[in-house]
Design a protein around this motif. Structure first.
Motif, PDB file in Angstrom:
ATOM      1  N   SER A  85      -8.925  -1.891   3.440  1.00  0.00           N
ATOM      2  CA  SER A  85     -10.074  -2.794   3.496  1.00  0.00           C
ATOM      3  C   SER A  85      -9.585  -4.209   3.724  1.00  0.00           C
ATOM      4  CB  SER A  85     -10.850  -2.754   2.174  1.00  0.00           C
ATOM      5  OG  SER A  85     -10.067  -3.346   1.156  1.00  0.00           O
ATOM      6  N   GLY A  86     -10.522  -5.050   4.152  1.00  0.00           N
ATOM      7  CA  GLY A  86     -10.214  -6.462   4.298  1.00  0.00           C
ATOM      8  C   GLY A  86      -9.784  -7.060   2.966  1.00  0.00           C
ATOM      9  N   GLY A  87     -10.357  -6.565   1.878  1.00  0.00           N
ATOM     10  CA  GLY A  87     -10.038  -7.090   0.550  1.00  0.00           C
ATOM     11  C   GLY A  87      -8.611  -6.769   0.128  1.00  0.00           C
ATOM     12  N   GLU A  88      -8.173  -5.527   0.373  1.00  0.00           N
ATOM     13  CA  GLU A  88      -6.779  -5.186   0.048  1.00  0.00           C
ATOM     14  C   GLU A  88      -5.828  -5.991   0.938  1.00  0.00           C
ATOM     15  OE1 GLU A  88      -7.374  -0.617  -1.700  1.00  0.00           O
ATOM     16  OE2 GLU A  88      -6.447  -0.861   0.265  1.00  0.00           O
ATOM     17  N   LEU A  89      -6.201  -6.138   2.200  1.00  0.00           N
ATOM     18  CA  LEU A  89      -5.355  -6.908   3.117  1.00  0.00           C
ATOM     19  C   LEU A  89      -5.271  -8.367   2.665  1.00  0.00           C
ATOM     20  CD1 LEU A  89      -3.732  -6.968   5.781  1.00  0.00           C
ATOM     21  CD2 LEU A  89      -5.858  -7.475   6.973  1.00  0.00           C
ATOM     22  N   TYR A  90      -6.405  -8.907   2.282  1.00  0.00           N
ATOM     23  CA  TYR A  90      -6.458 -10.307   1.828  1.00  0.00           C
ATOM     24  C   TYR A  90      -5.558 -10.494   0.596  1.00  0.00           C
ATOM     25  CZ  TYR A  90      -8.460 -14.694   0.112  1.00  0.00           C
ATOM     26  OH  TYR A  90      -8.633 -15.971  -0.325  1.00  0.00           O
ATOM     27  N   THR A  91      -5.638  -9.539  -0.331  1.00  0.00           N
ATOM     28  CA  THR A  91      -4.844  -9.622  -1.560  1.00  0.00           C
ATOM     29  C   THR A  91      -3.352  -9.552  -1.242  1.00  0.00           C
ATOM     30  OG1 THR A  91      -6.668  -8.468  -2.637  1.00  0.00           O
ATOM     31  CG2 THR A  91      -4.657  -8.669  -3.913  1.00  0.00           C
ATOM     32  N   ALA A  92      -3.002  -8.664  -0.308  1.00  0.00           N
ATOM     33  CA  ALA A  92      -1.586  -8.537   0.091  1.00  0.00           C
ATOM     34  C   ALA A  92      -1.104  -9.824   0.753  1.00  0.00           C
ATOM     35  CB  ALA A  92      -1.421  -7.344   1.040  1.00  0.00           C
ATOM     36  N   ARG A  93      -1.956 -10.405   1.608  1.00  0.00           N
ATOM     37  CA  ARG A  93      -1.584 -11.672   2.268  1.00  0.00           C
ATOM     38  C   ARG A  93      -1.403 -12.760   1.232  1.00  0.00           C
ATOM     39  NH1 ARG A  93      -5.029 -12.483   7.862  1.00  0.00           N
ATOM     40  NH2 ARG A  93      -3.740 -14.339   7.946  1.00  0.00           N
ATOM     41  N   LYS A  94      -2.293 -12.775   0.255  1.00  0.00           N
ATOM     42  CA  LYS A  94      -2.229 -13.792  -0.793  1.00  0.00           C
ATOM     43  C   LYS A  94      -0.921 -13.685  -1.584  1.00  0.00           C
ATOM     44  CE  LYS A  94      -5.310 -15.931  -4.065  1.00  0.00           C
ATOM     45  NZ  LYS A  94      -6.646 -16.000  -4.607  1.00  0.00           N
ATOM     46  N   ALA A  95      -0.427 -12.436  -1.704  1.00  0.00           N
ATOM     47  CA  ALA A  95       0.837 -12.229  -2.421  1.00  0.00           C
ATOM     48  C   ALA A  95       2.025 -12.483  -1.492  1.00  0.00           C
ATOM     49  CB  ALA A  95       0.888 -10.793  -2.953  1.00  0.00           C
ATOM     50  N   GLY A  96       1.755 -12.809  -0.232  1.00  0.00           N
ATOM     51  CA  GLY A  96       2.831 -13.056   0.739  1.00  0.00           C
ATOM     52  C   GLY A  96       3.514 -11.778   1.186  1.00  0.00           C
ATOM     53  N   PHE A  97       2.793 -10.659   1.117  1.00  0.00           N
ATOM     54  CA  PHE A  97       3.413  -9.385   1.508  1.00  0.00           C
ATOM     55  C   PHE A  97       3.682  -9.387   3.015  1.00  0.00           C
ATOM     56  CE2 PHE A  97       4.228  -4.988   2.205  1.00  0.00           C
ATOM     57  CZ  PHE A  97       4.764  -4.561   1.004  1.00  0.00           C
ATOM     58  N   PRO A  98       4.908  -9.013   3.433  1.00  0.00           N
ATOM     59  CA  PRO A  98       5.239  -9.086   4.866  1.00  0.00           C
ATOM     60  C   PRO A  98       4.320  -8.211   5.722  1.00  0.00           C
ATOM     61  CG  PRO A  98       7.183  -8.572   3.534  1.00  0.00           C
ATOM     62  CD  PRO A  98       6.015  -8.501   2.616  1.00  0.00           C
ATOM     63  N   ALA A  99       3.760  -8.813   6.767  1.00  0.00           N
ATOM     64  CA  ALA A  99       2.772  -8.127   7.607  1.00  0.00           C
ATOM     65  C   ALA A  99       3.318  -6.826   8.198  1.00  0.00           C
ATOM     66  CB  ALA A  99       2.331  -9.065   8.726  1.00  0.00           C
ATOM     67  N   GLU A 100       4.571  -6.862   8.646  1.00  0.00           N
ATOM     68  CA  GLU A 100       5.087  -5.678   9.362  1.00  0.00           C
ATOM     69  C   GLU A 100       5.222  -4.463   8.453  1.00  0.00           C
ATOM     70  OE1 GLU A 100       6.650  -8.536   8.909  1.00  0.00           O
ATOM     71  OE2 GLU A 100       8.626  -8.178   8.038  1.00  0.00           O
ATOM     72  N   ARG A 101       5.179  -4.682   7.124  1.00  0.00           N
ATOM     73  CA  ARG A 101       5.257  -3.522   6.216  1.00  0.00           C
ATOM     74  C   ARG A 101       3.871  -3.114   5.688  1.00  0.00           C
ATOM     75  NH1 ARG A 101       8.513  -4.695   1.747  1.00  0.00           N
ATOM     76  NH2 ARG A 101       9.547  -6.582   2.459  1.00  0.00           N
ATOM     77  N   ILE A 102       2.816  -3.532   6.409  1.00  0.00           N
ATOM     78  CA  ILE A 102       1.456  -3.141   6.013  1.00  0.00           C
ATOM     79  C   ILE A 102       0.907  -2.136   7.027  1.00  0.00           C
ATOM     80  CG2 ILE A 102      -0.905  -3.942   5.595  1.00  0.00           C
ATOM     81  CD1 ILE A 102       0.204  -6.641   4.785  1.00  0.00           C
ATOM     82  N   GLU A 103       0.319  -1.054   6.510  1.00  0.00           N
ATOM     83  CA  GLU A 103      -0.307  -0.052   7.374  1.00  0.00           C
ATOM     84  C   GLU A 103      -1.797  -0.052   7.037  1.00  0.00           C
ATOM     85  OE1 GLU A 103       2.201   3.295   7.849  1.00  0.00           O
ATOM     86  OE2 GLU A 103       3.902   1.958   7.504  1.00  0.00           O
ATOM     87  N   PHE A 104      -2.614  -0.196   8.082  1.00  0.00           N
ATOM     88  CA  PHE A 104      -4.047  -0.359   7.850  1.00  0.00           C
ATOM     89  C   PHE A 104      -4.798   0.933   8.160  1.00  0.00           C
ATOM     90  CE2 PHE A 104      -8.175  -2.589   9.161  1.00  0.00           C
ATOM     91  CZ  PHE A 104      -8.634  -2.596   7.858  1.00  0.00           C
ATOM     92  N   ASN A 105      -5.372   1.506   7.110  1.00  0.00           N
ATOM     93  CA  ASN A 105      -6.045   2.797   7.149  1.00  0.00           C
ATOM     94  C   ASN A 105      -7.530   2.595   6.920  1.00  0.00           C
ATOM     95  OD1 ASN A 105      -5.639   5.677   7.132  1.00  0.00           O
ATOM     96  ND2 ASN A 105      -3.806   5.340   5.900  1.00  0.00           N
ATOM     97  N   GLY A 106      -8.299   3.669   6.922  1.00  0.00           N
ATOM     98  CA  GLY A 106      -9.710   3.566   6.536  1.00  0.00           C
ATOM     99  C   GLY A 106     -10.617   4.200   7.567  1.00  0.00           C
ATOM    100  N   ASN A 107     -11.745   4.726   7.101  1.00  0.00           N
ATOM    101  CA  ASN A 107     -12.568   5.555   7.990  1.00  0.00           C
ATOM    102  C   ASN A 107     -13.714   4.826   8.678  1.00  0.00           C
ATOM    103  OD1 ASN A 107     -14.250   5.544   5.549  1.00  0.00           O
ATOM    104  ND2 ASN A 107     -15.440   7.055   6.649  1.00  0.00           N
TER     105      ASN A 107
END
Ligand code: LLP
Length: 433
Positions: A85-107
């Motif tokens: 979700s946009g919310g999980e992505l936002y939270t990860a960005r806020k924590a400075g989580f590296p973008a290339e290690r994020i996989e975006f799922n969802g139906n």
């Protein structure tokens, strides 16, 4: 074991849970750093280091438990994450989580969610339907970025677990059906696009699973289609995502080591890749529950006790279905203990209920606790680290409890509890009333 009894007190990762309840208040979620790390380290050893010739990776399923501190722990451990979700992505960005290690799922990814995933430059988008393709492509054009795409397929395999958490059977809202007319045009569109890079196939068959047979069956089906893709387009599936779903202990379940699931899957992957004539794909897994469930304990304070003669004894606590909906929703079973009477014999059958205005707000039915239980005691409910906080609600306008991290006798907030002010801050009294 991070949970132990010292005298009459229950300790968790070196912290006295009765003192934690006094210090931080109840209801309270408590997460053990060391328990999470044990599971992360097991995965590193048995799935990453054990296969040194691969680029295998673990993408923690955020939906089980997510917050900035959790993302920081995972980042430091070198893990990838799965967001839906946009919310999980936002939270990860806020924590400075590296973008290339994020996989975006969802139906049913929303255009705005796809836009921010591409803008941030996530490592993979896992496609769940053809309608997502034009949205991804136009975001790629907008940000002048190429996206790695995996396709989530529905392998048509029924895993044995609660019906609500089966996801891989044919009749499912998740994934793309294995049908030539549906799947192949999607693969072609990805291969033909200069904005998209086809990486491979994804599956997730269900959650809280204890046998590897359904995983193997589903992987076999997935690899049949990797073969068809090779044949039709001469395109290689270079990554395969096995999903998550590895079962944990709530009461008397026997947890299987990750190796039990993953070794035979790696073997099958290699064998099928050889048959198809492609290099063995890298494998990805998305465990959520198995990393955090047992790392969590919920602390409640005992309040009113009601004995109904000849019927049952109700022990009420200050939380309930708002912080743990799993009992009402899935008839989930848990174990618990009185944290300040941890050495007492459990000789009284009680039903532990919450404070929500709903008869189904029960946490433990016919559960044995010490006869001496009284108001003010601290009830610790085990294995609540997954799908507790993340499925919490504000029913009856109760604030969502906070989360404290414990590690080797130290403790600190990971998430502060919601306040009444925060509960009402978005409320507006319209001028049309
Ligand atoms: N990957 C995908 C695509 C998923 O849908 C899920 C879970 C996972 C990974 C992680 O599965 P895990 O390793 O956590 O079992 N609320 C339910 C569980 C729903 C699971 C949904 N998908 C519960 O409380 O039991």
């Amino acid at each position: 074991m991070v949970r132990e009894t010292r005298g009459n007190r229950l300790f968790f990762d070196g912290c006295d849970l009765t003192e934690i309840a006094e210090k931080y208040g109840t209801p309270l979620y408590v997460m053990s750093y060391n328990d999470m790390m044990d599971h992360i380290n097991e995965l590193k050893k048995d799935f990453i280091d054990a296969y040194p010739d691969t680029k295998n990776r673990v993408a923690y399923a955020s939906k089980a438990f997510a917050c900035t501190a959790m993302y920081k722990i995972l980042d430091k451990a070198g893990m990838s994450i799965d967001v839906v979700s946009g919310g999980e992505l936002y939270t990860a960005r806020k924590a400075g989580f590296p973008a290339e290690r994020i996989e975006f799922n969802g139906n049913n990814k929303q255009p705005s969610e796809i836009d921010s995933a591409v803008e941030y430059g996530v490592g993979r988008i896992i496609l769940d339907g053809i309608q997502e393709l034009p949205l991804i492509e136009s975001a790629c054009k907008k940000y002048n970025k190429k996206m790695n795409i995996m396709i989530r397929i529905t392998p048509g395999v029924a895993a044995s677990t609660h019906d609500y958490i089966v996801t891989g059977k044919k009749d499912s809202k998740f994934g793309i059906p294995l049908d030539e007319e549906i799947l192949m045009p999607i693969v072609k569109e990805i291969l033909d696009s200069k904005w998209l890079n086809f990486c491979g196939l994804h599956m997730h068959i269900g959650s809280q699973l204890f046998t590897n047979d359904a995983y193997l069956k589903a992987l076999d089906v997935l690899m049949d289609w990797a073969g068809k893709i090779k044949e039709k387009f001469d395109a290689d599936v270079s990554e395969v995502n096995f999903g998550g779903g590895f079962g944990v202990r709530y009461t008397d379940e026997v947890r299987k080591p990750y190796k039990y699931f993953l070794d035979p899957m790696m073997e099958l992957l290699k064998k099928r890749a050889e048959e198809i004539g492609i290099a063995c794909p890298d494998a990805v897994i998305e465990p959520g529950r198995s990393i955090v469930a047992e790392a969590g304990v919920t602390l409640y304070k005992v309040g009113q006790i009601k004995s109904i003669p000849g019927v049952r004894k109700y022990v009420s606590v200050d939380g309930g279905m708002g912080d743990n909906i799993r009992v009402a929703l899935y008839q989930a079973k848990y174990d618990a203990c009185i944290a300040n009477k941890a050495d007492e014999t459990c000789d009284d059958k009680v039903t532990v209920c919450g404070k929500y205005c709903e008869s189904g707000d029960i946490l433990l039915t016919d559960y044995m606790l010490p006869r001496s239980v009284k108001a003010g005691d601290i009830l610790a409910m085990y294995s609540t680290g997954a799908y507790g906080f993340t499925m919490a609600s504000n029913y009856n306008m109760n604030p969502v409890p906070g989360v404290v991290l414990v590690r080797d006798g130290k403790s600190a907030w990971m998430i502060k509890p919601q306040t009444y002010e925060e509960l009402t801050q978005n409320m507006v009294i319209p001028d049309i009333i």
